[in-house]
Design a protein around this motif. Structure first.
Motif, mmCIF file in Angstrom:
data_model
loop_
_atom_site.group_PDB
_atom_site.id
_atom_site.type_symbol
_atom_site.label_atom_id
_atom_site.label_comp_id
_atom_site.label_asym_id
_atom_site.label_seq_id
_atom_site.Cartn_x
_atom_site.Cartn_y
_atom_site.Cartn_z
ATOM 1 N N ALA A 251 0.728 -1.386 -0.100
ATOM 2 C CA ALA A 251 -0.023 0.089 0.004
ATOM 3 C C ALA A 251 0.923 1.178 0.131
ATOM 4 O O ALA A 251 0.502 2.284 -0.895
ATOM 5 C CB ALA A 251 -0.964 0.117 1.213
ATOM 6 N N PRO A 252 1.999 1.361 0.886
ATOM 7 C CA PRO A 252 2.662 2.681 0.854
ATOM 8 C C PRO A 252 3.529 2.853 -0.599
ATOM 9 O O PRO A 252 3.364 4.074 -0.990
ATOM 10 C CB PRO A 252 3.846 2.318 1.858
ATOM 11 N N TYR A 253 3.829 1.767 -1.011
ATOM 12 C CA TYR A 253 4.414 1.978 -2.324
ATOM 13 C C TYR A 253 3.566 2.343 -3.516
ATOM 14 O O TYR A 253 3.733 3.401 -4.359
ATOM 15 C CB TYR A 253 5.348 0.923 -2.893
ATOM 16 N N PHE A 254 2.400 1.687 -3.243
ATOM 17 C CA PHE A 254 0.981 2.008 -4.180
ATOM 18 C C PHE A 254 0.791 3.692 -4.375
ATOM 19 O O PHE A 254 0.743 4.168 -5.284
ATOM 20 C CB PHE A 254 0.126 1.163 -4.187
ATOM 21 N N SER A 255 0.652 3.900 -3.050
ATOM 22 C CA SER A 255 0.321 5.327 -2.864
ATOM 23 C C SER A 255 1.013 6.276 -3.372
ATOM 24 O O SER A 255 0.732 7.379 -3.872
ATOM 25 C CB SER A 255 -0.195 5.503 -1.306
ATOM 26 N N ARG A 256 2.582 6.004 -3.020
ATOM 27 C CA ARG A 256 3.634 6.696 -3.512
ATOM 28 C C ARG A 256 3.719 7.007 -5.078
ATOM 29 O O ARG A 256 3.701 8.058 -5.708
ATOM 30 C CB ARG A 256 4.855 6.508 -2.955
ATOM 31 N N LEU A 257 3.458 5.749 -5.800
ATOM 32 C CA LEU A 257 3.609 5.755 -7.107
ATOM 33 C C LEU A 257 2.360 6.379 -7.724
ATOM 34 O O LEU A 257 2.332 7.193 -8.766
ATOM 35 C CB LEU A 257 3.701 4.355 -7.695
ATOM 36 N N PHE A 258 1.284 6.365 -7.217
ATOM 37 C CA PHE A 258 -0.067 6.709 -7.927
ATOM 38 C C PHE A 258 0.182 8.207 -7.891
ATOM 39 O O PHE A 258 -0.408 9.024 -8.713
ATOM 40 C CB PHE A 258 -1.305 6.380 -6.914
#
Length: 283
Positions: A251-258
């Protein structure tokens, strides 16, 4: 839009590179004429007034005011006047690369299109001319924006239009890879895995992929995943964590990439989508 055209735009255009060489408004003189030459740039004309002719290959047209005209690079062409009432036109010379290909090698279009919203095109050309000759530090961004809007306007009004990928074994294999990526966004995807799919060495595969799409394999996969994430945020009740897991990300990586791709957090994007104000949700 037909299925093959939609797939083309979705797959190959994220990495398109534009360069505008020149942009102006000109009332052409009666001597404006050249026959059977092959330019190395694309040319776009917006006809404001007057008359004349354009010829691309064996096709000759007499554009009218309110028409947008495209003369593609690397194709034999001619132009000229047919009287004293000469063209008054906005015009630009530009290159548009999709990987190693010229955009209008891949899109076969008519020479002219009639634009329903003429003010949109006129204002885009005015912005293009202004910012191409501007010293403002944001000028290059405005040039790209105006040029993209003009290309979009032309393609939206072009009928017929044919999506024509260059015939080659490498391109056929790349289409296999792109289709595989689309079908397996919810699975772990690695460069080695994608290269093995078409029996290429990973280093050669990376180079070919970037030459074809303008993006590295990982950049392309992330681009497609963020497009899918936008759809899920807008049209499902799945939590951000569940969407991240579906796309094989924590989730943290997804949110940052998004946020890198959209300038919004997933939660902010969903809130705007529910209010009907989010950016386009098509990947």
């Amino acid at each position: 839009m037909r299925g093959n055209e939609h797939a083309f735009w979705q797959s190959y255009l994220p990495g398109m590179k534009l360069h505008v060489a020149i942009a102006h408004y000109t009332k052409v003189p009666p001597s404006w004429n050249e026959d059977d030459y092959i330019p190395d740039v694309n040319k776009l004309y917006w006809i404001e007034e007057g008359e004349g002719y354009l010829k691309v290959g064996d096709s000759k047209v007499l554009p009218k005011p309110g028409e947008l005209c495209l003369l593609p690079a690397d194709v034999r062409q001619s132009y000229g006047t047919i009287g004293d009432n000469t063209f008054g036109k906005y015009w630009c010379h530009f290159t548009a690369k999709v990987g190693s290909f010229n955009l209008f090698e891949l899109l076969k279009t008519p020479i002219t299109v009639r634009i329903s919203d003429s003010e949109r095109v006129r204002e885009s050309f005015k912005r293009l001319v202004h910012y191409h000759n501007s010293k403002e530090w944001t000028a290059a961004i405005h040039v790209q924006s105006a040029m993209l809007d003009l290309i979009a306007a032309f393609v939206e009004h072009a009928d017929p239009i044919v999506v024509q990928a260059p015939a080659s074994g490498a391109m056929d294999k790349m289409n296999v890879v792109l289709a595989y990526i689309d079908e397996h966004l919810s699975e772990s995807l690695s460069v080695d895995q994608l290269a093995q799919l078409v029996h290429f060495h990973p280093n050669y595969f990376i180079r070919l992929f970037k030459n074809t799409t303008g993006l590295s394999p990982i950049q392309y996969v992330n681009h497609k995943r963020m497009g899918k994430a936008k759809q899920m945020l807008a049209f499902t009740n799945m939590s951000v964590s569940a969407i991240a897991e579906t796309l094989t990300m924590d989730a943290p990586y997804f949110s940052r990439l998004f946020k890198e791709y959209t300038a919004l957090s997933p939660s902010d994007f969903r809130e705007l989508a529910l209010a009907g104000a989010a950016p386009a949700t098509q990947g």
